[in-house]
Scaffold this active site. Structure first.
Site: not given
Ligand code: ADP
Length: 226
Positions: A97, A22, A137, A181, A170
């Protein structure tokens, strides 16, 4: 009502599990469309880095791979969407989310004159590909460029091609956090697919393929009149 609340060319939402690509795709598409790419994960990581109260509240959830509380996420995104660069539309990556977040987004968009429901694209991807993408990654801490040790390695071992900075993993790309996740995605985010399918423009894109093929299909579904 402020100027930024009145006008809106539209919102695009990218859904998909961690590892769907994404972030990479959202950056490319947003740049091409001339709209800001708003990643809730990046916003949280900035807050963690700067040790803001929001960052301190979110950090332990993020490191465990759990979702941050809806109130915190919603407030952070509400503020970001009020900035002037969002006036003519924006691409959301990682938000909403949960169903609660989707309701909040709906309310925020309704306050903007001429802004309909978001255009939603789901990037679907298989479990094997997810694990390969996340485990391999690596990210440049300076320019945020993303690499994959298997499919898109840097030219020189573990340093960024653009600025020579040492690449980092990360903390939530460790195996245990990846599992958490994926579970959070399955339980809380996957239901959004049915939610958005039921109303508005919704597209499925197969994200198991190469970066270029996915980008091409995204442009096809997002082009006006598709
Ligand atoms: P991923 O690669 O898991 O999609 P992101 O970079 O989008 O990771 O998000 C990293 C972390 O930030 C998530 O695992 C969560 O803890 C938090 N997070 C990000 N966006 C949201 C959201 N919309 N609602 C709740 N937590 C979020």
């Amino acid at each position: 009502m402020s100027r930024t609340e009145r006008n809106c060319a539209g919102a695009i939402v990218f859904l998909g599990p961690p590892g769907a690509g994404k972030g990479t795709q959202a950056r490319l598409v947003a740049r091409q469309l001339g709209i800001p790419h708003i990643s809730s994960g990046d916003l949280f990581r900035e807050n963690v880095e700067k040790q803001t109260p929001l960052g301190l509240a979110a950090r332990s959830f993020m490191e465990r791979g759990e979702l941050v509380r809806d109130e915190l996420v919603n407030e952070m995104v509400r503020k970001r969407l009020g900035e002037p660069d969002c006036e003519w539309g924006f691409l959301l990556d990682g938000y909403p989310r949960t169903l609660e977040q989707a309701e909040t987004l709906k309310g925020l968009l309704q306050k903007r004159e001429g802004c309909g429901p978001p255009v939603v694209v789901n990037l679907g991807v298989s479990y094997t590909v997810i694990v390969q993408r996340l485990g391999g990654r690596r990210i440049c801490p300076v320019c945020q460029r993303t690499y994959n040790l298997i499919s898109q390695p840097p030219s020189n071992d573990n340093v960024c091609d653009d600025d020579g900075a040492a690449l980092q993993q990360r903390p939530d790309d460790r195996e245990e956090a990846i599992r958490e996740r994926l579970a959070a995605h399955e339980a809380r985010t996957a239901p959004l697919i049915e939610h958005y399918k039921a109303g508005g423009r919704f597209y499925e894109v197969n994200a198991d393929r190469s970066l270029e093929q996915i980008t091409e299909e995204l442009f096809r579904v997002l082009s006006p009149g598709s």
